[in-house]
Enzyme design. Structure first.
Site, short mmCIF file in Angstrom:
data_model
loop_
_atom_site.label_atom_id
_atom_site.label_comp_id
_atom_site.label_asym_id
_atom_site.label_seq_id
_atom_site.Cartn_x
_atom_site.Cartn_y
_atom_site.Cartn_z
N HIS A 221 1.96 2.09 -3.29
CA HIS A 221 0.99 3.07 -3.76
C HIS A 221 1.51 4.50 -3.73
O HIS A 221 0.76 5.43 -3.98
CB HIS A 221 -0.30 2.98 -2.94
CG HIS A 221 -1.10 1.75 -3.22
ND1 HIS A 221 -2.37 1.54 -2.71
CD2 HIS A 221 -0.82 0.64 -3.96
CE1 HIS A 221 -2.84 0.36 -3.13
NE2 HIS A 221 -1.91 -0.20 -3.88
N ASP B 211 0.86 -1.19 0.00
CA ASP B 211 0.00 0.00 0.00
C ASP B 211 0.90 1.24 0.00
O ASP B 211 1.97 1.23 -0.60
CB ASP B 211 -0.95 -0.03 1.20
CG ASP B 211 -2.28 0.67 0.90
OD1 ASP B 211 -2.23 1.84 0.49
OD2 ASP B 211 -3.34 0.06 1.08
#
Length: 483
Positions: free
Chosen positions: A311, A288
Site C-alpha cells: 500500500h 499493507d
C-alpha cells in the site's frame, strides 16, 4: 719460680692466644668467601637494568603462564548459542525455553551475543525477551525462527505479538537468517497457494470463524531505545512484521520483508509513539503499508526503500474515534514504488484532533502505482462512515520530484471543509498514465492550500492548490497546541 721460667710461660700463652685468634679470623673469612661464590655478583652494566644475572649452572624455572585475555577467548565466553541451552533446531520441537535461557544468561554480560546458528530451524512460541540488560546485547539470527503455524496453538493471551522485546537499551538484531511468522492460516489460506490468490472454499469459510480478530505482530519493540535491526529477513507475519512502540533511537538497515500481496493488514514496518528513526536500504513487499507511521512519531527519516507490492508509504490513519493524533518532522526520500495501491500518502479520520506538520516526500519513483500522491482527511476503512466536523490539521507538506506512472489517478487531495490542508507544495510532479491500463481518473483537489512549481504533469496539477489568505494557517496552528 725463676724469672726465666716465668718469661717462657708468658711467651707460650701469648703464642697460643695469637694462634687461636688467627684461626677464628680465617674461619670467618672462609665462610664469607663461600657465600660470595654461591651468589656471584652481576656485571656492573646489567645491575640496574635487568637485576641479578642467573647462575648458568642451573636453568631458571619457566614463568607461570599469564591469564589469556585475547579477543578469541573473550568473544567465545560472551556467545550464548541456543543449542547449548537445549534447543533442538529441528523446526518441530519447542525451543522456546532454550531461547529464554540463553537470553537470560546473555542479558547479564556486557557485549554478549545470543546466537541462532545457521542451518537450523527453531520453533518458538510467543515470548517476551525483556531487559534491562547489560549494554550492547546482540541477537544474531543466522538460522530460522518459526512461529507456531496453527492458529489454534496460540494462547489467547498472546495474540498481540509473537516475539516481544521490552525495556531494552543499546540492543541489536542482525544476521543473515529468517524470522518466519508462518501466517498463512491467519490470512485464510495455506502455504501451498501463498503465491497465488487464495481460493476460499466452503470448508475454509467454516473453519475461518475460529480465527481471532486480533492477529499477532512478528517482532515488536516496546519502550526500547538505541535499537538496531539489520540484514535479516522477516516473512509472512500474521499482522505487522516489525513494530516499534513507545521507543526511540531506532535504526533499520538492509532488511527484507515479504508476505503475499493479499495478506491483509500485514504492514512491513509500523511506527507508533516512536521518535528519532532511520529506515534505509531495505526491500519491503507485503499486503499493507510498506511503512506505516502512526500517532506520536517525530523525526523519522526513510530513504532508499524498494516498496511493492503493498500500500505504499503511509502516515495514518490518524485520529480514529476522535482521538488526538500528533505527527511531525517526517522525511521520505529516494523511494521506489512498484505496483502499489498508493505511493506516498497522509490519511486521517473525520472528527480527529491534533496535527500533522513538516512532512517531506521527495525523489519518489513510481511504477504502475494506482494513486501516487494522496492526502485524505476523509479516510474510512468501511463501506460507509458518518460525516463528522473537525479533523487532524495537515500543514507544511511537500511533494517534490514524484515521477513515474499511475494506473488509476495521478493525485488525490481531499481535505476537510472545516480544517483544510495548508502549506502544501507540489514541485516537479511528472506522472503519466500506465500503458498497461485504459481507464483513468482526473486529479482530485479539494480544500488544499499551497503553491506549485513546474514541471507539472498532468498540467491540471497546476490548478490543484488554492492560495492561502492566512486564515487557513491560523486554523492549523490552533490545532498544534494539542500536541
Amino acid at each position: 719460680m725463676r724469672r726465666n721460667d716465668k718469661s717462657s710461660l708468658l711467651f707460650v700463652l701469648i703464642f697460643l692466644l695469637i694462634v687461636s685468634v688467627t684461626f677464628s679470623i680465617m674461619s670467618v673469612e672462609a665462610r664469607k668467601h663461600h657465600t660470595k661464590k654461591s651468589k656471584p655478583r652481576p656485571h656492573k652494566h646489567q645491575k640496574d637494568k635487568h637485576g641479578p644475572e642467573p647462575d648458568s649452572r642451573f636453568p631458571s624455572p619457566a614463568p607461570a603462564p599469564l591469564p589469556h585475555y585475547g579477543s578469541y577467548n573473550r568473544t567465545k565466553s560472551s556467545i550464548f548459542d541456543v543449542l547449548s541451552f537445549g534447543a533442538k533446531g529441528d523446526g518441530v520441537s519447542d525451543d522456546t525455553k532454550a531461547l529464554i535461557a540463553a537470553w537470560k544468561a546473555a542479558c547479564r554480560v556486557a557485549g554478549a551475543t545470543v546466537e541462532i546458528p545457521s542451518e537450523f530451524k527453531f520453533l518458538i512460541k510467543p515470548i517476551t525477551l525483556q531487559g534491562p540488560c547489560m549494554p550492547n546485547l546482540v541477537l544474531q539470527i543466522d538460522g530460522t525462527l518459526l512461529a507456531p503455524p496453527k492458529v489454534g496453538s496460540w494462547p489467547k493471551s498472546s495474540l498481540f505479538q509473537w516475539i516481544n522485546f521490552k525495556w531494552l537499551h543499546n540492543f541489536t538484531i542482525q544476521g543473515n537468517g529468517i524470522v518466519d511468522g508462518q501466517g498463512f492460516e491467519w490470512w485464510g489460506g495455506s502455504e501451498s497457494n501463498s503465491i497465488q490468490l487464495y481460493v476460499v472454499t466452503s470448508h475454509w469459510q467454516k473453519k475461518s470463524k475460529h480465527i481471532p480478530e486480533m492477529k499477532p505482530t512478528a517482532l515488536r519493540f516496546y519502550a526500547s531505545y538505541n535499537v538496531t535491526v539489520r540484514d535479516i529477513k522477516i516473512n509472512n507475519s500474521p499482522l505487522c512484521h516489525l513494530k516499534f512502540d513507545s521507543s526511540g533511537g531506532i535504526k533499520v538497515k538492509n532488511i527484507h520483508i515479504s508476505s503475499p500481496e493479499n495478506s491483509p493488514n500485514t504492514d512491513g514496518i509500523h511506527l507508533q509513539n516512536t521518535k528519532d528513526v532511520e529506515i534505509q536500504h531495505s526491500d519491503i513487499a507485503c499486503g499493507d503499508d510498506c511503512v506505516s507511521i502512526q500517532t506520536g512519531c517525530s523525526n523519522v527519516h526513510i530513504h532508499h526503500i524498494n516498496c511493492g507490492p503493498g500500500h505504499g508509504i503511509s502516515l495514518g490513519g490518524l485520529g480514529k474515534d476522535k482521538s488526538v493524533a500528533c505527527v511531525s518532522d517526517i522525511v521520505v526520500e529516494k523511494i521506489s514504488l512498484q505496483n502499489t495501491l498508493a505511493g506516498v500518502r497522509i490519511k486521517t479520520w473525520q472528527g480527529g484532533i491534533g496535527s500533522v506538520k513538516n512532512v517531506s516526500f521527495s525523489s519518489i519513483q513510481v511504477s504502475d502505482v494506482k494513486v501516487p500522491i494522496i492526502i485524505d482527511q476523509y479516510y474510512c476503512d468501511k463501506h460507509l462512515c458518518n460525516n463528522q466536523t473537525g479533523a487532524v490539521a495537515i500543514s507544511g507538506v511537500e511533494f517534490n520530484q514524484i515521477i513515474g506512472t499511475y494506473s488509476v489517478q495521478p493525485i488525490h487531495l481531499a481535505c476537510s471543509n472545516s480544517v483544510p490542508c495548508s502549506d502544501v507544495d507540489l514541485i516537479d510532479i511528472q506522472l503519466k498514465p500506465s500503458s498497461k491500463y485504459q481507464s483513468f481518473q482526473q486529479a482530485l483537489c479539494w480544500n488544499s492550500y499551497g503553491k506549485s512549481q513546474a514541471p507539472l504533469v498532468p498540467s491540471s496539477i497546476d490548478y490543484c492548490l488554492r492560495r492561502d489568505s492566512g486564515s487557513v494557517k491560523r486554523i492549523a496552528r490552533s490545532r498544534e497546541h494539542m500536541c
